[in-house]
Design a protein around this motif. Structure first.
Motif, PDB file in Angstrom:
ATOM      1  N   SER A 172       0.826  -1.202   0.000  1.00  0.00           N
ATOM      2  CA  SER A 172       0.000   0.000   0.000  1.00  0.00           C
ATOM      3  C   SER A 172       0.862   1.254   0.000  1.00  0.00           C
ATOM      4  CB  SER A 172      -0.926  -0.002   1.226  1.00  0.00           C
ATOM      5  OG  SER A 172      -1.719   1.172   1.255  1.00  0.00           O
ATOM      6  N   ALA A 173       1.878   1.279   0.870  1.00  0.00           N
ATOM      7  CA  ALA A 173       2.762   2.442   0.948  1.00  0.00           C
ATOM      8  C   ALA A 173       3.512   2.650  -0.364  1.00  0.00           C
ATOM      9  CB  ALA A 173       3.742   2.270   2.102  1.00  0.00           C
ATOM     10  N   LEU A 174       4.042   1.555  -0.930  1.00  0.00           N
ATOM     11  CA  LEU A 174       4.816   1.649  -2.169  1.00  0.00           C
ATOM     12  C   LEU A 174       3.944   2.073  -3.341  1.00  0.00           C
ATOM     13  CD1 LEU A 174       7.414   1.176  -3.793  1.00  0.00           C
ATOM     14  CD2 LEU A 174       6.730  -1.227  -4.000  1.00  0.00           C
ATOM     15  N   ASP A 175       2.785   1.429  -3.492  1.00  0.00           N
ATOM     16  CA  ASP A 175       1.908   1.716  -4.622  1.00  0.00           C
ATOM     17  C   ASP A 175       1.397   3.156  -4.571  1.00  0.00           C
ATOM     18  OD1 ASP A 175       1.286   0.331  -6.882  1.00  0.00           O
ATOM     19  OD2 ASP A 175      -0.471  -0.682  -6.084  1.00  0.00           O
ATOM     20  N   MET A 178       4.297  -9.617  -7.238  1.00  0.00           N
ATOM     21  CA  MET A 178       3.894  -8.300  -7.742  1.00  0.00           C
ATOM     22  C   MET A 178       4.537  -7.186  -6.922  1.00  0.00           C
ATOM     23  SD  MET A 178       1.781  -8.573 -10.382  1.00  0.00           S
ATOM     24  CE  MET A 178       0.798  -7.064 -10.395  1.00  0.00           C
ATOM     25  N   LEU A 179       4.562  -7.358  -5.602  1.00  0.00           N
ATOM     26  CA  LEU A 179       5.178  -6.351  -4.741  1.00  0.00           C
ATOM     27  C   LEU A 179       6.664  -6.201  -5.058  1.00  0.00           C
ATOM     28  CD1 LEU A 179       5.477  -4.458  -2.309  1.00  0.00           C
ATOM     29  CD2 LEU A 179       5.533  -6.482  -0.832  1.00  0.00           C
ATOM     30  N   LEU A 180       7.383  -7.319  -5.165  1.00  0.00           N
ATOM     31  CA  LEU A 180       8.808  -7.262  -5.443  1.00  0.00           C
ATOM     32  C   LEU A 180       9.074  -6.629  -6.809  1.00  0.00           C
ATOM     33  CD1 LEU A 180       9.981 -10.739  -4.109  1.00  0.00           C
ATOM     34  CD2 LEU A 180      10.370  -8.493  -3.066  1.00  0.00           C
ATOM     35  N   GLY A 181       8.250  -6.976  -7.799  1.00  0.00           N
ATOM     36  CA  GLY A 181       8.408  -6.384  -9.124  1.00  0.00           C
ATOM     37  C   GLY A 181       8.152  -4.879  -9.107  1.00  0.00           C
ATOM     38  N   THR A 182       7.132  -4.475  -8.346  1.00  0.00           N
ATOM     39  CA  THR A 182       6.821  -3.047  -8.235  1.00  0.00           C
ATOM     40  C   THR A 182       7.948  -2.305  -7.521  1.00  0.00           C
ATOM     41  OG1 THR A 182       4.447  -3.534  -8.176  1.00  0.00           O
ATOM     42  CG2 THR A 182       5.141  -1.375  -7.366  1.00  0.00           C
ATOM     43  N   ALA A 183       8.511  -2.937  -6.481  1.00  0.00           N
ATOM     44  CA  ALA A 183       9.629  -2.321  -5.766  1.00  0.00           C
ATOM     45  C   ALA A 183      10.842  -2.158  -6.691  1.00  0.00           C
ATOM     46  CB  ALA A 183      10.000  -3.167  -4.553  1.00  0.00           C
ATOM     47  N   GLY A 184      11.126  -3.182  -7.503  1.00  0.00           N
ATOM     48  CA  GLY A 184      12.229  -3.079  -8.457  1.00  0.00           C
ATOM     49  C   GLY A 184      12.002  -1.975  -9.470  1.00  0.00           C
ATOM     50  N   TYR A 185      10.763  -1.875  -9.958  1.00  0.00           N
ATOM     51  CA  TYR A 185      10.427  -0.814 -10.904  1.00  0.00           C
ATOM     52  C   TYR A 185      10.611   0.555 -10.256  1.00  0.00           C
ATOM     53  CZ  TYR A 185       7.677   1.942 -14.222  1.00  0.00           C
ATOM     54  OH  TYR A 185       7.269   2.891 -15.133  1.00  0.00           O
ATOM     55  N   ALA A 186      10.167   0.685  -9.011  1.00  0.00           N
ATOM     56  CA  ALA A 186      10.291   1.966  -8.308  1.00  0.00           C
ATOM     57  C   ALA A 186      11.751   2.360  -8.133  1.00  0.00           C
ATOM     58  CB  ALA A 186       9.595   1.889  -6.952  1.00  0.00           C
ATOM     59  N   LEU A 187      12.608   1.379  -7.822  1.00  0.00           N
ATOM     60  CA  LEU A 187      14.030   1.672  -7.642  1.00  0.00           C
ATOM     61  C   LEU A 187      14.663   2.211  -8.917  1.00  0.00           C
ATOM     62  CD1 LEU A 187      15.208  -1.370  -5.488  1.00  0.00           C
ATOM     63  CD2 LEU A 187      15.053   1.024  -4.763  1.00  0.00           C
ATOM     64  N   LEU A 188      14.147   1.787 -10.069  1.00  0.00           N
ATOM     65  CA  LEU A 188      14.653   2.290 -11.337  1.00  0.00           C
ATOM     66  C   LEU A 188      13.973   3.594 -11.752  1.00  0.00           C
ATOM     67  CD1 LEU A 188      14.800  -1.063 -13.365  1.00  0.00           C
ATOM     68  CD2 LEU A 188      16.719   0.169 -12.329  1.00  0.00           C
TER      69      LEU A 188
END
Length: 246
Positions: free
Chosen positions: A152-155, A220-230
């Motif tokens: 929730s926080a990341l999205d 999905m969370l890990l993929g979203t976190a990786g996308y955010a880092l980039l």
């Protein structure tokens, strides 16, 4: 031809021409949600709905699905109902903008309403997962509830950063564009797949099996976190260059 007299088939054809660019769009949005939104927009046009009314109908489907996640034990049938409600809600979320382009009625108020509904959806869907897992799932440890809380926080952060970056890049607001004839990057679309809300909707088909759901949801969370880092550093650099050039 007057847009108010177009048939369903003519509206679908017109919407196929006046599409947003597929550049940067995740694969599900490109292959499923935008074509589904096109059909729903043409149907809404036939019954005389306005773009804002379509946004309201989209919210009804989406938030009914989210409420069911939190309130109802997730049997296989209920999981399917939830996923279908979320998929239709997302399709209608695409349809409102497509209908606005068809009618030539894009407005700041319509964009505002759409973004407010999207931001509420982005936060509450993960909070509903927290409630569902706590109430109905036999988890080995309550620490797993951190997963949807972190999501929730990341999205929410990623959604806000994307909207703000786009707004700063285009201070006068986004323009309504016709279809882009250049080929969008399939690789980029695949890499951004974990951030695609449409794929998240499909994950809810597994809600009746909490351990399977948590694996898919966690990926999905890990993929979203990786996308955010980039993405976040790149967006910051983009905004920094705009400020330096001002």
């Amino acid at each position: 031809m007057d847009v108010t007299t177009r048939s369903f088939t003519e509206a679908v054809r017109a919407l196929g021409v006046a599409q947003k660019s597929n550049r940067g769009a995740p694969l599900y949005s490109r292959l499923v949600n935008r074509p589904l939104g096109r059909i729903l927009a043409a149907a809404a046009h036939q019954v005389g709905l306005s773009p804002n009314q379509v946004t309201g109908v989209s919210a009804c489907f989406t938030f009914t699905g989210i409420a069911l996640v939190a309130m109802v034990p997730p049997s296989p049938a209920m999981a399917a109902v939830i996923a279908v409600l979320l998929v239709i809600g997302y399709g209608l979320d695409s349809a409102d903008g497509q209908l606005a382009r068809l009618l030539g009625r894009g407005s700041p108020a319509g964009e505002w309403l759409d973004h407010v509904c999207d931001s509420l959806k982005t936060a509450t869907i993960h909070l509903a997962v927290v409630v569902s897992l706590y109430r109905f799932a036999d988890l080995p440890t309550d620490l797993l509830l951190v997963v949807p809380l972190a999501y929730s926080a990341l999205d929410t952060t990623l959604f806000f950063a994307f909207i703000l970056t786009e707004r700063l890049r285009k201070p006068s607001g986004p323009r309504l564009a016709t279809a882009d004839s250049s080929r969008p990057s399939v690789l980029r679309a695949m890499l951004s797949a974990p951030t695609d809300y449409g794929i998240l909707c499909l994950v809810f088909f597994t809600l009746a099996w909490p351990h399977v759901f948590l694996v898919a949801y966690g990926v999905m969370l890990l993929g979203t976190a990786g996308y955010a880092l980039l993405a976040l550093p790149k967006w910051y650099r983009d905004v920094s260059r705009l400020r330096e050039g001002a």
